[in-house]
Enzyme design. Structure first.
Site, PDB file in Angstrom:
ATOM      1  N   ASP A  67      -7.415   1.749   4.575  1.00  0.00           N
ATOM      2  CA  ASP A  67      -8.070   1.246   5.788  1.00  0.00           C
ATOM      3  C   ASP A  67      -9.578   1.133   5.639  1.00  0.00           C
ATOM      4  O   ASP A  67     -10.268   0.856   6.630  1.00  0.00           O
ATOM      5  CB  ASP A  67      -7.790   2.190   6.967  1.00  0.00           C
ATOM      6  CG  ASP A  67      -6.341   2.178   7.396  1.00  0.00           C
ATOM      7  OD1 ASP A  67      -5.598   1.306   6.922  1.00  0.00           O
ATOM      8  OD2 ASP A  67      -5.947   3.038   8.199  1.00  0.00           O
ATOM      9  N   ASN A 124      10.529  -0.872  -9.834  1.00  0.00           N
ATOM     10  CA  ASN A 124       9.845  -2.156  -9.981  1.00  0.00           C
ATOM     11  C   ASN A 124       9.041  -2.363  -8.707  1.00  0.00           C
ATOM     12  O   ASN A 124       9.579  -2.772  -7.677  1.00  0.00           O
ATOM     13  CB  ASN A 124      10.830  -3.305 -10.181  1.00  0.00           C
ATOM     14  CG  ASN A 124      10.115  -4.653 -10.280  1.00  0.00           C
ATOM     15  OD1 ASN A 124       8.889  -4.714 -10.326  1.00  0.00           O
ATOM     16  ND2 ASN A 124      10.873  -5.726 -10.307  1.00  0.00           N
ATOM     17  N   GLY A 151       0.819  -1.207   0.000  1.00  0.00           N
ATOM     18  CA  GLY A 151       0.000   0.000   0.000  1.00  0.00           C
ATOM     19  C   GLY A 151       0.846   1.247   0.000  1.00  0.00           C
ATOM     20  O   GLY A 151       0.461   2.273  -0.586  1.00  0.00           O
ATOM     21  N   SER A 152       1.998   1.194   0.648  1.00  0.00           N
ATOM     22  CA  SER A 152       2.905   2.346   0.648  1.00  0.00           C
ATOM     23  C   SER A 152       3.392   2.646  -0.762  1.00  0.00           C
ATOM     24  O   SER A 152       3.460   3.811  -1.180  1.00  0.00           O
ATOM     25  CB  SER A 152       4.091   2.072   1.577  1.00  0.00           C
ATOM     26  OG  SER A 152       3.664   1.863   2.903  1.00  0.00           O
ATOM     27  N   HIS A 173      -5.171  -5.547   6.922  1.00  0.00           N
ATOM     28  CA  HIS A 173      -6.222  -4.850   6.190  1.00  0.00           C
ATOM     29  C   HIS A 173      -7.392  -5.755   5.824  1.00  0.00           C
ATOM     30  O   HIS A 173      -7.429  -6.933   6.161  1.00  0.00           O
ATOM     31  CB  HIS A 173      -5.617  -4.162   4.973  1.00  0.00           C
ATOM     32  CG  HIS A 173      -4.721  -3.019   5.352  1.00  0.00           C
ATOM     33  ND1 HIS A 173      -5.189  -1.750   5.580  1.00  0.00           N
ATOM     34  CD2 HIS A 173      -3.387  -2.960   5.592  1.00  0.00           C
ATOM     35  CE1 HIS A 173      -4.190  -0.959   5.923  1.00  0.00           C
ATOM     36  NE2 HIS A 173      -3.084  -1.674   5.949  1.00  0.00           N
ATOM     37  N   SER A 215      -4.316  -1.156   0.458  1.00  0.00           N
ATOM     38  CA  SER A 215      -3.248  -2.015   0.976  1.00  0.00           C
ATOM     39  C   SER A 215      -3.789  -3.418   1.215  1.00  0.00           C
ATOM     40  O   SER A 215      -4.932  -3.586   1.649  1.00  0.00           O
ATOM     41  CB  SER A 215      -2.688  -1.465   2.289  1.00  0.00           C
ATOM     42  OG  SER A 215      -1.780  -2.389   2.878  1.00  0.00           O
TER      43      SER A 215
END
Length: 440
Positions: free
Chosen positions: A194, A288, A86-87, A220, A215
């Site tokens: 979230d 990547n 998710g980051s 999650h 995420s």
């Protein structure tokens, strides 16, 4: 045994193994860990992973494309691109708006992005990583989200975008923020990590922004172990996200595929010679950040139970809130008006005049094996990583400081039983009665 029969036999053995090792040993109050979050995995999930492994799907491939199509369809959006977290999804989502393909509309270093001070770091980090300036706004105690009014007041001459997360699954004033962004010519990046399954005005969160992110970390709503996703209905923007995710290349062929456009050696780009191999032509500074088919296979299995997971989160949250309704000294969470959250957690804020502090209550719960978490970073501007970074603060961050000092949350994820939820509630009630005599 025929070779063709072996996979089915292996998968049946995998299912039997899962049933053997996943037996419920029962809940023992004070001994069984009550986690704040976690993956809820079945024999179907384990079998899906093994089946992909038997096919040696070790890079992104058919399972990834199937998940992207299915998840985009769930949200009613045109494109989804899987990522390794998710980051990374957040990084790609914001970075896409810096692309030269957007011309004069692109974000440039020094441009401002409005975001919440009480947030998770990776909602804010992409702003700094792109040389942009975060403008921090405060949130409301209760919903733990900012408001459209605070966002409007924060807009300045260099403001170009809004990047916000739905706090703990509780939707932002999404319709109003979407309209404000459109009226003021701002990009809206919606961090939906979230809040998968939450709705505002009857619309799923993740559908309000120009682009949204999700995420798939085990904490999650759906898990792939690791993983994330960038979603949009803006096809040129989706193309930029794909390029940046896939090393920055201009080519859109999948790995192992060549000449899908029938022009592999027919382009002339940049200062390269005419006919330079399009598979090795780069139009963006990229990375990547792809996932693997193993992850996507697990995600596809999990996706079939998303409605079940969302219902369980809502049920657990409602049961806990009802049990704590009349407990003094604690501010209980509130759903944003006109929303139906798919809750990530249940946040509590200790009143300033309470005869106990957060640390004492958290210590009591942890001693009973009840997991707790702070509301992520609290006020990000107080952390070492951000103190000397360029930023602007709009108004005060008084409530973000309250969260830093007095808020925490407990779990409501689908792996928790009614017995566990009741034990969490009774433990909080017991603690408060012990310290406050049960009255104000």
């Amino acid at each position: 045994m025929e070779t063709s029969e072996r996979p089915a036999q292996i998968l049946e053995s995998v299912r039997a193994y899962h049933r053997e090792v996943d037996r419920d040993s029962g809940f023992v109050p004070g001994e069984t860990e009550i986690w704040t979050s976690g993956a809820v995995l079945t024999e179907d999930d384990r079998a899906a992973l093994v089946e992909a492994a038997l096919d040696m799907r070790i890079a992104a491939g058919p399972h990834s494309r199937r998940f992207e199509s299915a998840f985009a369809r769930y949200l009613g959006l045109r494109k989804a691109h899987l990522t390794n977290s998710g980051s990374s999804a957040n990084l790609l989502a914001l970075s896409a708006f810096t692309s030269h393909l957007l011309g004069d509309e692109r974000l440039l270093p020094g441009d401002e992005v409005i975001t919440a001070a009480a947030s998770f770091p990776t909602t804010v980090n992409p702003v700094l990583q792109n040389g942009l300036v975060p403008v921090f706004v405060d949130v409301e105690i209760g919903t733990y989200n900012t408001t459209v009014d605070q966002i409007a007041q924060a807009i300045g001459p260099r403001t170009r975008a809004i990047m916000l997360a739905h706090s703990l699954g509780n939707p932002l004033e999404s319709t109003e923020i979407e309209q404000l962004a459109a009226d003021r010519g701002l990009f809206f990046i919606e961090d939906n990590c979230d809040a998968v399954g939450s709705t505002y005005d009857g619309r799923l969160t993740g559908t309000f922004g120009d682009v949204s992110t999700v995420s798939f970390y085990p904490a999650h709503h759906l898990t792939m172990g690791e993983g994330g996703c960038v979603l949009t209905s803006n096809l040129p923007l989706a193309r930029i996200v794909e390029s940046m995710r896939d090393w920055g290349r201009d080519c859109w062929c999948d790995p192992g595929q060549s000449d899908a456009c029938f022009r592999r050696f027919g382009f002339q780009m940049g200062n390269l010679p005419a006919g330079y191999d399009h598979k090795y032509t780069y139009s963006h500074v990229g990375y990547n950040l792809k996932n693997t088919d193993l992850q996507a296979a697990l995600g596809l299995s999990q996706l079939t139970r998303l409605d079940e997971f969302v219902a369980a989160r809502r049920r657990n949250w409602s049961r806990l809130r009802e049990a704590l309704e009349d407990v003094p000294w604690l501010r209980l969470p509130e759903a944003t008006e006109r929303s139906e959250p798919s809750w990530f957690g249940f946040v509590l804020t200790v009143d300033p005049d309470a005869p106990f502090d957060r640390a004492a209550l958290v210590s009591f719960l942890e001693a009973r094996k009840i997991g707790t978490r702070l509301l992520f970073a609290g006020n990000l501007t107080r952390h070492p990583a951000y103190i000397d970074r360029p930023h602007r603060i709009s108004g005060t961050l008084a409530n973000s400081d309250v969260i830093t000092d007095r808020s925490f949350w407990v779990g409501v994820y689908p792996g928790l039983t009614e017995e566990m939820i009741d034990y969490v509630a009774s433990s909080i009630i017991e603690f408060v009665k012990k310290h406050a005599g049960g009255t104000r």
